[in-house]
Design an enzyme around this catalytic site. Sequence first.
Site, PDB file in Angstrom:
ATOM      1  N   SER A  48      15.435  17.469  24.130  1.00 41.36           N
ATOM      2  CA  SER A  48      15.179  17.520  22.684  1.00 41.36           C
ATOM      3  C   SER A  48      16.472  17.709  21.885  1.00 41.36           C
ATOM      4  O   SER A  48      16.598  17.200  20.768  1.00 41.36           O
ATOM      5  CB  SER A  48      14.162  18.609  22.338  1.00 41.36           C
ATOM      6  OG  SER A  48      14.706  19.897  22.530  1.00 41.36           O
ATOM      7  N   ASN A  49      17.447  18.413  22.451  1.00 45.24           N
ATOM      8  CA  ASN A  49      18.738  18.522  21.752  1.00 45.24           C
ATOM      9  C   ASN A  49      19.462  17.184  21.735  1.00 45.24           C
ATOM     10  O   ASN A  49      20.066  16.808  20.728  1.00 45.24           O
ATOM     11  CB  ASN A  49      19.600  19.600  22.407  1.00 45.24           C
ATOM     12  CG  ASN A  49      19.231  20.986  21.917  1.00 45.24           C
ATOM     13  OD1 ASN A  49      19.492  21.337  20.777  1.00 45.24           O
ATOM     14  ND2 ASN A  49      18.590  21.764  22.771  1.00 45.24           N
ATOM     15  N   GLU A 102      34.094  30.103  33.173  1.00 48.84           N
ATOM     16  CA  GLU A 102      33.146  31.213  33.289  1.00 48.84           C
ATOM     17  C   GLU A 102      31.809  30.818  32.671  1.00 48.84           C
ATOM     18  O   GLU A 102      31.775  30.324  31.521  1.00 48.84           O
ATOM     19  CB  GLU A 102      33.703  32.447  32.569  1.00 48.84           C
ATOM     20  CG  GLU A 102      32.964  33.702  32.921  1.00 48.84           C
ATOM     21  CD  GLU A 102      33.576  34.937  32.266  1.00 48.84           C
ATOM     22  OE1 GLU A 102      32.952  35.994  32.314  1.00 48.84           O
ATOM     23  OE2 GLU A 102      34.686  34.830  31.698  1.00 48.84           O
ATOM     24  N   THR A 107      34.132  26.626  29.350  1.00 49.73           N
ATOM     25  CA  THR A 107      35.230  27.098  30.192  1.00 49.73           C
ATOM     26  C   THR A 107      34.641  27.439  31.557  1.00 49.73           C
ATOM     27  O   THR A 107      33.424  27.401  31.738  1.00 49.73           O
ATOM     28  CB  THR A 107      35.926  28.332  29.569  1.00 49.73           C
ATOM     29  OG1 THR A 107      34.938  29.338  29.348  1.00 49.73           O
ATOM     30  CG2 THR A 107      36.607  27.983  28.263  1.00 49.73           C
ATOM     31  N   ASP A 120      28.625  30.254  30.671  1.00 49.56           N
ATOM     32  CA  ASP A 120      28.162  30.645  29.336  1.00 49.56           C
ATOM     33  C   ASP A 120      29.202  31.464  28.561  1.00 49.56           C
ATOM     34  O   ASP A 120      28.863  32.409  27.825  1.00 49.56           O
ATOM     35  CB  ASP A 120      26.805  31.385  29.412  1.00 49.56           C
ATOM     36  CG  ASP A 120      25.716  30.501  29.995  1.00 49.56           C
ATOM     37  OD1 ASP A 120      25.787  29.274  29.812  1.00 49.56           O
ATOM     38  OD2 ASP A 120      24.808  31.039  30.656  1.00 49.56           O
ATOM     39  N   ARG A 125      28.468  21.518  45.771  1.00 50.48           N
ATOM     40  CA  ARG A 125      28.692  21.490  44.332  1.00 50.48           C
ATOM     41  C   ARG A 125      29.906  20.604  44.001  1.00 50.48           C
ATOM     42  O   ARG A 125      29.895  19.837  43.044  1.00 50.48           O
ATOM     43  CB  ARG A 125      28.942  22.925  43.866  1.00 50.48           C
ATOM     44  CG  ARG A 125      28.438  23.246  42.506  1.00 50.48           C
ATOM     45  CD  ARG A 125      28.528  24.742  42.228  1.00 50.48           C
ATOM     46  NE  ARG A 125      27.315  25.451  42.543  1.00 50.48           N
ATOM     47  CZ  ARG A 125      26.168  25.344  41.876  1.00 50.48           C
ATOM     48  NH1 ARG A 125      26.080  24.540  40.834  1.00 50.48           N
ATOM     49  NH2 ARG A 125      25.123  26.030  42.224  1.00 50.48           N
ATOM     50  N   GLU A 133      18.427  25.264  17.272  1.00 47.97           N
ATOM     51  CA  GLU A 133      19.280  24.457  18.159  1.00 47.97           C
ATOM     52  C   GLU A 133      19.428  23.046  17.599  1.00 47.97           C
ATOM     53  O   GLU A 133      20.514  22.467  17.599  1.00 47.97           O
ATOM     54  CB  GLU A 133      18.681  24.386  19.568  1.00 47.97           C
ATOM     55  CG  GLU A 133      18.574  25.729  20.255  1.00 47.97           C
ATOM     56  CD  GLU A 133      18.204  25.617  21.739  1.00 47.97           C
ATOM     57  OE1 GLU A 133      18.598  24.646  22.396  1.00 47.97           O
ATOM     58  OE2 GLU A 133      17.529  26.534  22.243  1.00 47.97           O
ATOM     59  N   HIS A 140      23.701  27.089  24.340  1.00 49.89           N
ATOM     60  CA  HIS A 140      23.081  28.145  25.149  1.00 49.89           C
ATOM     61  C   HIS A 140      22.133  28.932  24.247  1.00 49.89           C
ATOM     62  O   HIS A 140      22.526  29.367  23.151  1.00 49.89           O
ATOM     63  CB  HIS A 140      24.154  29.068  25.733  1.00 49.89           C
ATOM     64  CG  HIS A 140      23.570  30.131  26.603  1.00 49.89           C
ATOM     65  ND1 HIS A 140      23.122  29.887  27.882  1.00 49.89           N
ATOM     66  CD2 HIS A 140      23.312  31.446  26.354  1.00 49.89           C
ATOM     67  CE1 HIS A 140      22.642  31.002  28.401  1.00 49.89           C
ATOM     68  NE2 HIS A 140      22.742  31.957  27.496  1.00 49.89           N
TER      69      HIS A 140
HETATM   70  C1  GAR Z   1      17.582  24.334  25.364  1.00 47.23           C
HETATM   71  O1  GAR Z   1      16.882  25.438  24.865  1.00 47.23           O
HETATM   72  C2  GAR Z   1      19.024  24.707  25.682  1.00 47.23           C
HETATM   73  O2  GAR Z   1      19.568  25.618  24.771  1.00 47.23           O
HETATM   74  C3  GAR Z   1      18.868  25.307  27.053  1.00 47.23           C
HETATM   75  O3  GAR Z   1      17.932  24.493  27.701  1.00 47.23           O
HETATM   76  C4  GAR Z   1      17.052  23.933  26.735  1.00 47.23           C
HETATM   77  C5  GAR Z   1      17.058  22.440  26.918  1.00 47.23           C
HETATM   78  O4  GAR Z   1      16.114  21.852  26.071  1.00 47.23           O
HETATM   79  N1  GAR Z   1      20.124  25.341  27.758  1.00 47.23           N
HETATM   80  C6  GAR Z   1      20.451  26.295  28.621  1.00 47.23           C
HETATM   81  O5  GAR Z   1      19.700  27.200  28.912  1.00 47.23           O
HETATM   82  C7  GAR Z   1      21.822  26.154  29.228  1.00 47.23           C
HETATM   83  N2  GAR Z   1      22.221  27.368  29.858  1.00 47.23           N
HETATM   84  P1  GAR Z   1      16.207  20.306  25.740  1.00 47.23           P
HETATM   85  O6  GAR Z   1      16.297  19.574  27.076  1.00 47.23           O
HETATM   86  O7  GAR Z   1      14.924  20.021  25.033  1.00 47.23           O
HETATM   87  O8  GAR Z   1      17.420  20.099  24.875  1.00 47.23           O
END
Ligand code: GAR
Length: 201
Positions: A13-14, A143, A141, A145, A65, A174, A109
């Site tokens: 969705s983002n 580390e 970066t 988040d 990884r 977001e 995040h």
């Molecule tokens: C969002 O809430 C984003 O902030 C989170 O995953 C979701 C993805 O939603 N990201 C994290 O947690 C990264 N650590 P989306 O696929 O609908 O954008």
Amino acid sequence: MKKIVILISGRGSNMQAIIDASLAQKWPVNIAAVISNRTDATGLQYAASKGIPTAVVVSKEFSSRDAFDTALQSKIDEFAPDLVVLAGFMRILTSGFVDHYAGRMLNIHPSLLPSFVGLNTHQQALDAGVKVHGVTVHFVTAELDHGPIVAQATVPVHDDDTEESLAKRVLLQEHIIYPWAVRQFIEGKLSIVDQRVRISQ
Ligand code: GAR
């Protein structure tokens, strides 16, 4: 024109908010590709419906990884992006990968960093009893988040909130701040000074 590659793991969705804003506001940008680490990421269909090339590098097919990140980097670099946008890309990244995109990779995040890193951020916020929660866009970066903060938005936490109701309220924010932050990058307005982001007008 700047080129961007968006990485997703799920519904996207983002990613959709960024694509929609770029079209509606006619950004000088080429969204060169949307890449997922999962074949079942539903966001891939939306990207394809907008004529954006999609690709999948299946993380679970790699034994380490490092091997996955190397393959992912090769795929991303085929598109020679100016910016890599992590939009719900649920992977811990190796430092070599992160270094390769230093200063040109953004993440969103769902918490007010540096609070509540990792997973289940909304439950973490409820457990902590905070009255204000939110979302952060930051440069990536090594580390997890962490990294210079580009934008944050806050939401109130209500007494009767559940993880779901809080997630929904945060997600609305977001979808506002991530397109805004990406646009600032594309317009060359972001610089990092002493680990802090400066935004020129
Ligand atoms: C969002 O809430 C984003 O902030 C989170 O995953 C979701 C993805 O939603 N990201 C994290 O947690 C990264 N650590 P989306 O696929 O609908 O954008």
